[in-house]
Design a protein around this motif. Sequence first.
Motif, PDB file in Angstrom:
ATOM      1  N   GLU A  23     -26.100  -7.746  22.925  1.00  0.00           N
ATOM      2  CA  GLU A  23     -25.076  -8.347  21.967  1.00  0.00           C
ATOM      3  C   GLU A  23     -24.407  -8.160  19.951  1.00  0.00           C
ATOM      4  O   GLU A  23     -24.203  -8.877  19.483  1.00  0.00           O
ATOM      5  N   ASN A  24     -25.817  -7.979  19.948  1.00  0.00           N
ATOM      6  CA  ASN A  24     -25.959  -8.868  17.787  1.00  0.00           C
ATOM      7  C   ASN A  24     -27.474  -7.465  17.171  1.00  0.00           C
ATOM      8  O   ASN A  24     -28.140  -7.451  17.720  1.00  0.00           O
ATOM      9  N   ARG A  25     -26.636  -6.087  17.937  1.00  0.00           N
ATOM     10  CA  ARG A  25     -27.805  -5.432  16.930  1.00  0.00           C
ATOM     11  C   ARG A  25     -28.281  -5.119  15.732  1.00  0.00           C
ATOM     12  O   ARG A  25     -29.057  -4.757  15.460  1.00  0.00           O
ATOM     13  N   SER A  26     -26.919  -5.632  14.696  1.00  0.00           N
ATOM     14  CA  SER A  26     -27.690  -6.329  13.463  1.00  0.00           C
ATOM     15  C   SER A  26     -28.965  -6.667  13.180  1.00  0.00           C
ATOM     16  O   SER A  26     -29.285  -6.913  11.488  1.00  0.00           O
ATOM     17  N   ARG A  27     -28.707  -7.918  14.183  1.00  0.00           N
ATOM     18  CA  ARG A  27     -29.763  -8.767  13.566  1.00  0.00           C
ATOM     19  C   ARG A  27     -31.083  -8.726  14.914  1.00  0.00           C
ATOM     20  O   ARG A  27     -30.798  -9.547  15.656  1.00  0.00           O
ATOM     21  N   PRO A  28     -31.929  -7.743  14.990  1.00  0.00           N
ATOM     22  CA  PRO A  28     -32.967  -7.618  15.355  1.00  0.00           C
ATOM     23  C   PRO A  28     -34.124  -9.487  15.602  1.00  0.00           C
ATOM     24  O   PRO A  28     -34.385  -9.615  14.202  1.00  0.00           O
ATOM     25  N   GLY A  29     -34.662  -9.567  16.157  1.00  0.00           N
ATOM     26  CA  GLY A  29     -35.483 -10.450  16.566  1.00  0.00           C
ATOM     27  C   GLY A  29     -36.926 -10.061  16.729  1.00  0.00           C
ATOM     28  O   GLY A  29     -36.413  -8.949  16.179  1.00  0.00           O
ATOM     29  N   THR A  30     -38.071 -10.369  16.121  1.00  0.00           N
ATOM     30  CA  THR A  30     -39.243 -10.538  16.012  1.00  0.00           C
ATOM     31  C   THR A  30     -39.996 -10.408  16.837  1.00  0.00           C
ATOM     32  O   THR A  30     -39.918 -11.610  18.135  1.00  0.00           O
ATOM     33  N   LEU A  31     -40.873  -9.322  17.312  1.00  0.00           N
ATOM     34  CA  LEU A  31     -41.834  -9.621  18.116  1.00  0.00           C
ATOM     35  C   LEU A  31     -43.388  -8.904  17.900  1.00  0.00           C
ATOM     36  O   LEU A  31     -43.610  -8.339  16.734  1.00  0.00           O
ATOM     37  N   ILE A  32     -44.348 -10.119  17.346  1.00  0.00           N
ATOM     38  CA  ILE A  32     -45.755 -10.264  17.314  1.00  0.00           C
ATOM     39  C   ILE A  32     -46.605 -10.398  18.460  1.00  0.00           C
ATOM     40  O   ILE A  32     -46.562 -11.221  19.014  1.00  0.00           O
ATOM     41  N   TYR A  33     -47.590  -9.686  18.161  1.00  0.00           N
ATOM     42  CA  TYR A  33     -48.137  -8.777  19.299  1.00  0.00           C
ATOM     43  C   TYR A  33     -49.033  -9.133  18.981  1.00  0.00           C
ATOM     44  O   TYR A  33     -50.177  -8.282  18.217  1.00  0.00           O
ATOM     45  N   LEU A  34     -50.057  -9.632  19.438  1.00  0.00           N
ATOM     46  CA  LEU A  34     -52.195 -10.323  18.847  1.00  0.00           C
ATOM     47  C   LEU A  34     -52.706  -9.855  20.594  1.00  0.00           C
ATOM     48  O   LEU A  34     -52.298 -10.624  21.345  1.00  0.00           O
ATOM     49  N   LYS A  35     -53.896  -9.619  20.322  1.00  0.00           N
ATOM     50  CA  LYS A  35     -54.511  -9.093  21.005  1.00  0.00           C
ATOM     51  C   LYS A  35     -56.279 -10.260  20.670  1.00  0.00           C
ATOM     52  O   LYS A  35     -56.754  -9.152  19.629  1.00  0.00           O
ATOM     53  N   PRO A  36     -56.428 -10.916  21.288  1.00  0.00           N
ATOM     54  CA  PRO A  36     -57.881 -12.095  20.958  1.00  0.00           C
ATOM     55  C   PRO A  36     -59.019 -11.304  20.596  1.00  0.00           C
ATOM     56  O   PRO A  36     -60.033 -11.133  19.681  1.00  0.00           O
ATOM     57  N   THR A  37     -59.244  -9.815  21.258  1.00  0.00           N
ATOM     58  CA  THR A  37     -60.592  -9.484  21.345  1.00  0.00           C
ATOM     59  C   THR A  37     -60.854  -8.120  21.437  1.00  0.00           C
ATOM     60  O   THR A  37     -60.937  -7.125  21.040  1.00  0.00           O
ATOM     61  N   TYR A  38     -59.161  -7.603  20.043  1.00  0.00           N
ATOM     62  CA  TYR A  38     -59.050  -6.337  19.280  1.00  0.00           C
ATOM     63  C   TYR A  38     -59.463  -5.945  18.390  1.00  0.00           C
ATOM     64  O   TYR A  38     -58.743  -6.519  17.172  1.00  0.00           O
ATOM     65  N   PHE A  39     -60.786  -5.692  18.267  1.00  0.00           N
ATOM     66  CA  PHE A  39     -61.585  -6.546  16.458  1.00  0.00           C
ATOM     67  C   PHE A  39     -62.030  -4.970  17.087  1.00  0.00           C
ATOM     68  O   PHE A  39     -62.550  -4.004  17.816  1.00  0.00           O
ATOM     69  N   TYR A  40     -62.616  -4.241  15.271  1.00  0.00           N
ATOM     70  CA  TYR A  40     -63.055  -3.154  15.457  1.00  0.00           C
ATOM     71  C   TYR A  40     -64.440  -2.817  15.540  1.00  0.00           C
ATOM     72  O   TYR A  40     -64.167  -1.412  16.397  1.00  0.00           O
ATOM     73  N   GLU A  41     -65.034  -4.211  15.355  1.00  0.00           N
ATOM     74  CA  GLU A  41     -66.614  -4.000  16.558  1.00  0.00           C
ATOM     75  C   GLU A  41     -65.974  -3.594  17.792  1.00  0.00           C
ATOM     76  O   GLU A  41     -66.979  -2.586  18.317  1.00  0.00           O
ATOM     77  N   THR A  42     -64.973  -4.146  19.201  1.00  0.00           N
ATOM     78  CA  THR A  42     -64.893  -3.547  20.329  1.00  0.00           C
ATOM     79  C   THR A  42     -64.608  -2.289  20.117  1.00  0.00           C
ATOM     80  O   THR A  42     -64.602  -1.351  20.765  1.00  0.00           O
ATOM     81  N   VAL A  43     -63.978  -1.845  19.035  1.00  0.00           N
ATOM     82  CA  VAL A  43     -62.803  -0.600  19.278  1.00  0.00           C
ATOM     83  C   VAL A  43     -63.176   0.721  18.760  1.00  0.00           C
ATOM     84  O   VAL A  43     -63.479   1.171  19.397  1.00  0.00           O
ATOM     85  N   SER A  44     -64.027   0.657  17.979  1.00  0.00           N
ATOM     86  CA  SER A  44     -64.124   1.614  16.931  1.00  0.00           C
ATOM     87  C   SER A  44     -65.916   2.501  17.440  1.00  0.00           C
ATOM     88  O   SER A  44     -66.312   2.855  17.935  1.00  0.00           O
TER      89      SER A  44
END
Lengths: 149, 90
Positions: A23-44
């Motif tokens: 209904e309003n494509r010119s004004r997008p909303g914002t989604l911020i996604y955080l994953k508390p356990t997603y850190f470089y120590e755990t991922v890399s």
Amino acid sequence: MKTARVATKDSPTFAVADIIYNENRSRPGTLIYLKPTYFYETVSGRRSLIWHRQRRFSAREHDRPVVLGIAVRKLSPAWLLFDAQFMPAHTKPFADMAEFFKVVKHRAARLKADPEPAVAQTAGVTLVSLLRPDDCCDKAVRTPSESNR
Amino acid sequence: LETKRSGRPLAAATPCRSLRLTNDKSANIYLSDGGHFDNLGLYEMIRRRCRFILVVDAEADKDFAFEDLGKAIRQVVIDLDATSVSRTSK
């Protein structure tokens, strides 16, 4: 953000997306996604979070500051901090949180001189990816107790 | 969570649930946290047309595969017609 199979140490630790409503494509909303356990120590390392925590507390040479946190600035007067660390009973409570704020200060000072900082700005929100290996290994962010060793 | 209004678990409620005979008017009530459908709550937020959504994903995802996020976005795109979620270009 990348899955653990393809993530690198420099992979972003958060994600920002546009939500486009029909209904309003010119004004997008914002989604911020955080994953508390997603850190470089755990991922890399591609190992479990518990494995890294045990390694940290069992091998002194690896006892470097491990900073947990993804900061959301300007979202509220205070910083939002999601601490999902493995904390054995014998450790100093909230030691990582103290480290976190040191890195925030250090990182913020660096960002001022960085022409392309790891910052994403959207909708008045500034996200700072704080979890870089050089941050955690930098002398400026070591704890006083480590400096005295 | 399956329960009867008496407060005691009722094994017999399982067939009722399978047949979708449980609702807020019946003797047996089936309650769930909704995680079997959307573990992040993202679907409902988008359905309500929220403009700013902060998702904190604390699911059990030891392999960091982001399964729930992918599933939620897929559900949103399919169910909520012409709504898209895409990586910001900013």
